[in-house]
Design a protein around this motif. Structure first.
Motif, PDB file in Angstrom:
ATOM      1  N   SER A   1       0.821  -1.207   0.000  1.00 38.08           N
ATOM      2  CA  SER A   1       0.000   0.000   0.000  1.00 38.08           C
ATOM      3  C   SER A   1       0.857   1.260   0.000  1.00 38.08           C
ATOM      4  O   SER A   1       0.351   2.361  -0.172  1.00 38.08           O
ATOM      5  N   THR A   2       2.167   1.091   0.184  1.00 37.41           N
ATOM      6  CA  THR A   2       3.085   2.236   0.173  1.00 37.41           C
ATOM      7  C   THR A   2       3.783   2.421  -1.178  1.00 37.41           C
ATOM      8  O   THR A   2       4.494   3.398  -1.367  1.00 37.41           O
ATOM      9  N   HIS A   3       3.570   1.477  -2.109  1.00 39.00           N
ATOM     10  CA  HIS A   3       4.250   1.572  -3.400  1.00 39.00           C
ATOM     11  C   HIS A   3       3.730   2.768  -4.193  1.00 39.00           C
ATOM     12  O   HIS A   3       2.525   2.922  -4.400  1.00 39.00           O
ATOM     13  N   THR A   4       4.638   3.612  -4.654  1.00 37.42           N
ATOM     14  CA  THR A   4       4.252   4.786  -5.427  1.00 37.42           C
ATOM     15  C   THR A   4       4.100   4.414  -6.904  1.00 37.42           C
ATOM     16  O   THR A   4       4.574   3.374  -7.365  1.00 37.42           O
ATOM     17  N   TYR A   5       3.450   5.295  -7.640  1.00 32.34           N
ATOM     18  CA  TYR A   5       3.278   5.085  -9.081  1.00 32.34           C
ATOM     19  C   TYR A   5       4.628   4.977  -9.772  1.00 32.34           C
ATOM     20  O   TYR A   5       4.815   4.152 -10.670  1.00 32.34           O
ATOM     21  N   THR A   6       5.585   5.782  -9.337  1.00 38.43           N
ATOM     22  CA  THR A   6       6.923   5.748  -9.943  1.00 38.43           C
ATOM     23  C   THR A   6       7.578   4.390  -9.730  1.00 38.43           C
ATOM     24  O   THR A   6       8.175   3.813 -10.654  1.00 38.43           O
ATOM     25  N   GLN A   7       7.461   3.839  -8.523  1.00 33.19           N
ATOM     26  CA  GLN A   7       8.014   2.510  -8.250  1.00 33.19           C
ATOM     27  C   GLN A   7       7.330   1.441  -9.105  1.00 33.19           C
ATOM     28  O   GLN A   7       7.983   0.554  -9.670  1.00 33.19           O
ATOM     29  N   ILE A   8       6.032   1.537  -9.212  1.00 33.55           N
ATOM     30  CA  ILE A   8       5.274   0.528  -9.956  1.00 33.55           C
ATOM     31  C   ILE A   8       5.598   0.601 -11.444  1.00 33.55           C
ATOM     32  O   ILE A   8       5.841  -0.426 -12.091  1.00 33.55           O
ATOM     33  N   SER A   9       5.595   1.808 -11.995  1.00 33.04           N
ATOM     34  CA  SER A   9       5.847   1.948 -13.436  1.00 33.04           C
ATOM     35  C   SER A   9       7.276   1.576 -13.808  1.00 33.04           C
ATOM     36  O   SER A   9       7.532   1.104 -14.917  1.00 33.04           O
ATOM     37  N   SER A  10       8.219   1.742 -12.882  1.00 31.58           N
ATOM     38  CA  SER A  10       9.613   1.400 -13.174  1.00 31.58           C
ATOM     39  C   SER A  10       9.867  -0.105 -13.107  1.00 31.58           C
ATOM     40  O   SER A  10      10.918  -0.581 -13.525  1.00 31.58           O
ATOM     41  N   ALA A  11       8.879  -0.865 -12.608  1.00 27.62           N
ATOM     42  CA  ALA A  11       9.041  -2.319 -12.491  1.00 27.62           C
ATOM     43  C   ALA A  11       8.963  -3.012 -13.849  1.00 27.62           C
ATOM     44  O   ALA A  11       9.377  -4.166 -13.978  1.00 27.62           O
ATOM     45  N   GLY A  12       8.423  -2.323 -14.851  1.00 31.12           N
ATOM     46  CA  GLY A  12       8.326  -2.930 -16.173  1.00 31.12           C
ATOM     47  C   GLY A  12       7.074  -2.494 -16.896  1.00 31.12           C
ATOM     48  O   GLY A  12       6.269  -1.717 -16.370  1.00 31.12           O
ATOM     49  N   PRO A  13       6.873  -2.975 -18.123  1.00 33.61           N
ATOM     50  CA  PRO A  13       5.705  -2.572 -18.921  1.00 33.61           C
ATOM     51  C   PRO A  13       4.404  -3.084 -18.313  1.00 33.61           C
ATOM     52  O   PRO A  13       4.396  -4.030 -17.517  1.00 33.61           O
ATOM     53  N   PRO A  14       3.276  -2.455 -18.684  1.00 29.88           N
ATOM     54  CA  PRO A  14       1.973  -2.891 -18.162  1.00 29.88           C
ATOM     55  C   PRO A  14       1.679  -4.343 -18.530  1.00 29.88           C
ATOM     56  O   PRO A  14       2.141  -4.850 -19.551  1.00 29.88           O
ATOM     57  N   ARG A  15       0.894  -4.975 -17.671  1.00 27.65           N
ATOM     58  CA  ARG A  15       0.539  -6.370 -17.894  1.00 27.65           C
ATOM     59  C   ARG A  15      -0.972  -6.549 -17.804  1.00 27.65           C
ATOM     60  O   ARG A  15      -1.666  -5.726 -17.187  1.00 27.65           O
ATOM     61  N   PRO A  16      -1.504  -7.614 -18.382  1.00 29.74           N
ATOM     62  CA  PRO A  16      -2.947  -7.868 -18.258  1.00 29.74           C
ATOM     63  C   PRO A  16      -3.308  -8.271 -16.836  1.00 29.74           C
ATOM     64  O   PRO A  16      -2.459  -8.749 -16.080  1.00 29.74           O
ATOM     65  N   SER A  17      -4.562  -8.084 -16.492  1.00 29.20           N
ATOM     66  CA  SER A  17      -5.017  -8.469 -15.156  1.00 29.20           C
ATOM     67  C   SER A  17      -5.018  -9.985 -15.019  1.00 29.20           C
ATOM     68  O   SER A  17      -5.050 -10.722 -16.008  1.00 29.20           O
ATOM     69  N   LEU A  18      -4.966 -10.438 -13.781  1.00 26.27           N
ATOM     70  CA  LEU A  18      -5.010 -11.874 -13.491  1.00 26.27           C
ATOM     71  C   LEU A  18      -6.460 -12.336 -13.386  1.00 26.27           C
ATOM     72  O   LEU A  18      -7.328 -11.569 -12.960  1.00 26.27           O
ATOM     73  N   PRO A  19      -6.757 -13.576 -13.725  1.00 26.24           N
ATOM     74  CA  PRO A  19      -8.137 -14.064 -13.621  1.00 26.24           C
ATOM     75  C   PRO A  19      -8.507 -14.399 -12.181  1.00 26.24           C
ATOM     76  O   PRO A  19      -7.647 -14.754 -11.368  1.00 26.24           O
ATOM     77  N   PHE A  20      -9.782 -14.280 -11.869  1.00 26.67           N
ATOM     78  CA  PHE A  20     -10.308 -14.803 -10.614  1.00 26.67           C
ATOM     79  C   PHE A  20     -10.609 -16.281 -10.796  1.00 26.67           C
ATOM     80  O   PHE A  20     -10.838 -16.752 -11.909  1.00 26.67           O
ATOM     81  N   SER A  21     -10.610 -17.033  -9.722  1.00 22.63           N
ATOM     82  CA  SER A  21     -11.064 -18.417  -9.790  1.00 22.63           C
ATOM     83  C   SER A  21     -12.535 -18.431 -10.180  1.00 22.63           C
ATOM     84  O   SER A  21     -13.276 -17.495  -9.850  1.00 22.63           O
ATOM     85  N   PRO A  22     -12.989 -19.455 -10.882  1.00 24.63           N
ATOM     86  CA  PRO A  22     -14.413 -19.508 -11.261  1.00 24.63           C
ATOM     87  C   PRO A  22     -15.308 -19.417 -10.033  1.00 24.63           C
ATOM     88  O   PRO A  22     -14.965 -19.923  -8.959  1.00 24.63           O
ATOM     89  N   PRO A  23     -16.459 -18.766 -10.156  1.00 20.52           N
ATOM     90  CA  PRO A  23     -17.350 -18.639  -8.992  1.00 20.52           C
ATOM     91  C   PRO A  23     -17.917 -19.990  -8.567  1.00 20.52           C
ATOM     92  O   PRO A  23     -18.124 -20.879  -9.397  1.00 20.52           O
ATOM     93  N   ILE A  24     -18.154 -20.132  -7.275  1.00 22.19           N
ATOM     94  CA  ILE A  24     -18.797 -21.337  -6.744  1.00 22.19           C
ATOM     95  C   ILE A  24     -20.301 -21.108  -6.776  1.00 22.19           C
ATOM     96  O   ILE A  24     -20.826 -20.237  -6.063  1.00 22.19           O
ATOM     97  N   ILE A  25     -21.003 -21.863  -7.607  1.00 24.78           N
ATOM     98  CA  ILE A  25     -22.441 -21.708  -7.772  1.00 24.78           C
ATOM     99  C   ILE A  25     -23.108 -23.044  -7.469  1.00 24.78           C
ATOM    100  O   ILE A  25     -22.815 -24.049  -8.113  1.00 24.78           O
ATOM    101  N   ASN A  26     -23.975 -23.046  -6.476  1.00 23.10           N
ATOM    102  CA  ASN A  26     -24.681 -24.253  -6.070  1.00 23.10           C
ATOM    103  C   ASN A  26     -26.048 -24.334  -6.737  1.00 23.10           C
ATOM    104  O   ASN A  26     -26.570 -23.332  -7.223  1.00 23.10           O
ATOM    105  N   THR A  27     -26.632 -25.512  -6.741  1.00 21.53           N
ATOM    106  CA  THR A  27     -27.941 -25.710  -7.349  1.00 21.53           C
ATOM    107  C   THR A  27     -29.038 -25.287  -6.380  1.00 21.53           C
ATOM    108  O   THR A  27     -28.995 -25.598  -5.188  1.00 21.53           O
ATOM    109  N   GLY A  28     -30.027 -24.575  -6.911  1.00 23.18           N
ATOM    110  CA  GLY A  28     -31.137 -24.129  -6.085  1.00 23.18           C
ATOM    111  C   GLY A  28     -32.464 -24.344  -6.782  1.00 23.18           C
ATOM    112  O   GLY A  28     -32.516 -24.676  -7.975  1.00 23.18           O
ATOM    113  N   ILE A  29     -33.534 -24.137  -6.042  1.00 21.78           N
ATOM    114  CA  ILE A  29     -34.879 -24.277  -6.593  1.00 21.78           C
ATOM    115  C   ILE A  29     -35.805 -23.331  -5.854  1.00 21.78           C
ATOM    116  O   ILE A  29     -35.609 -23.055  -4.665  1.00 21.78           O
ATOM    117  N   ARG A  30     -36.812 -22.814  -6.570  1.00 16.91           N
ATOM    118  CA  ARG A  30     -37.832 -21.984  -5.937  1.00 16.91           C
ATOM    119  C   ARG A  30     -39.063 -22.846  -5.679  1.00 16.91           C
ATOM    120  O   ARG A  30     -39.534 -23.556  -6.573  1.00 16.91           O
TER     121      ARG A  30
END
Length: 399
Positions: free
Chosen positions: A12-41
């Motif tokens: 949380s202390t990393h500045t924009y300058t530190q982050i940008s100097s780490a290298g070129p931009p990268r794509p975001s990482l994926p989230f794990s697939p959502p956990i969806i259970n079976t339901g009924i009304r």
């Protein structure tokens, strides 16, 4: 004086300058697939809570329950895995949504023998409420890839953030699905949007604004601790629950890529990893007057910095009652004055809007056009204005 302290993770202390100097931009990482259970009304009998005599309310439709776990042979109130059986009586619609709607629901439990009258089967109210996002599968399929907001990613992100405790972030309870609908069952907030509270007041006093701003930043810290960029931070996406506020609407969230000391991309946040810039994501991310200039210019960006920019706009609106500018673009004269030329104080004086010097200093440092000049979350939390007196609101009521 009310001192505000918050344990800060190293990144949380990393500045924009530190982050940008780490290298070129990268794509975001994926989230794990959502956990969806079976339901009924189903339709079933519902009784009041035991505290109110457990009288029969009636036979009701729209009771949502989980069906992919069997019932414990020795305890009919529990699933075979030992968890208590819960059902949800979908009561009324709260608002429309892109993929369906948001509903208020009553939480139910199996009516137990000790509270049962004449051994009648059914459910009883627990006394708790939930919010249910009812999402049409047909709209999910037809709108897939056409909108930035993704309901499946929202569920995945909310579950990801709930894994280690939600804090000031809306908590996921469970997700259920039938053939027609996907139901995301969430914590219910009884006070509406924080924006509505600002609108009703005209603007907040600084002690009241400070109370809510601490809530906002506590929620943002949860996101940053998990390496998540919200991309749609706004007063409209802060729900009030009693005297706290929770971040909602995770459909535009991104997982920020991190790199270890050897330069390898890592999937988890650690004390030694450095967050990276993200590839440009287009203009349609969030509400126009909360968007940062780099998003509107379709540039690569630091996910943490754009969320903090939006938080600066939120603080400005809470203190003044109006947004600082319509869009963070050079053709907007207020943006040029406040964020490009760093004359936010002069703008407020010109509007005859009183704000303390410390408050104006904090807003100015958050609303810098150049991201490398903006405060980090750690710097915002350590700003002198954050340690002033607070005006805690009264608890809200369920409506």
């Amino acid at each position: 004086m009310s001192t505000f302290s918050c344990h800060l993770s190293p990144h949380s202390t990393h500045t924009y300058t530190q982050i940008s100097s780490a290298g070129p931009p990268r794509p975001s990482l994926p989230f794990s697939p959502p956990i969806i259970n079976t339901g009924i009304r189903i339709r079933h009998q519902i009784y009041d809570t035991p505290a109110r005599g457990c009288t029969l309310i009636g036979s009701k439709d729209n009771i949502l329950t989980r069906t992919d776990l069997g019932i414990c042979a020795t305890d009919p109130t529990k699933h075979i895995d030992g968890t208590e059986i819960r059902a949800y009586w979908i009561y009324r619609k709260l608002k429309k949504a892109i993929y369906g709607g948001v509903y208020l629901a009553y939480e139910l439990r199996i009516k137990t023998p000790t509270t049962q009258s004449n051994s009648s089967p059914g459910y009883e109210l627990t006394g708790s409420y939930v919010a249910i996002k009812k999402i049409e599968w047909s709209k999910v399929r037809s709108l897939s890839g056409r909108l930035i907001e993704d309901p499946l990613k929202e569920i995945a992100c909310t579950q990801f953030l709930t894994e280690e405790g939600g804090g000031n972030v809306l908590r996921s309870i469970i997700s259920l699905s039938d053939e027609k609908y996907l139901y995301s069952i969430l914590e219910y907030c009884n006070g509406g949007e924080l924006f509505d509270h600002v609108e009703a007041s005209g603007r907040f006093t600084e002690p009241r604004a400070r109370w809510w701003f601490r809530q906002i930043l506590s929620g943002l810290k949860v996101l940053q601790d998990r390496g998540v960029c919200h991309r749609d931070m706004s007063l409209e996406n802060m729900m009030v629950n009693n005297s706290s506020a929770l971040i909602i609407d995770m459909g535009m969230c991104l997982r920020i890529p991190y790199q270890d000391s050897a330069g390898n991309t890592v999937s988890g946040v650690s004390g030694t990893a450095t967050n990276r810039l993200l590839l440009r994501a287009g203009r349609g991310c969030g509400k126009p007057n909360y968007m940062s200039p780099e998003i509107l210019a379709e540039q690569s960006f630091d996910g943490f910095s754009i969320d903090l920019w939006a938080c600066g706009v939120m603080l400005f609106i809470m203190v003044t009652g109006v947004p600082p500018f319509d869009r963070a673009q050079p053709q907007d004269p207020r943006f040029s004055m406040a964020a490009v030329n760093s004359q936010l104080r002069q703008m407020l004086v010109g509007w005859n809007m009183a704000a303390s010097e410390e408050c104006m200093d904090l807003m100015q440092r958050m609303l810098r056009a150049r991201p490398e000049e903006r405060l980090t979350l750690a710097q915002v939390l350590q700003h002198n204005w954050m340690n002033g007196e607070v005006d805690q609101p009264e608890h809200g009521n369920v409506t």
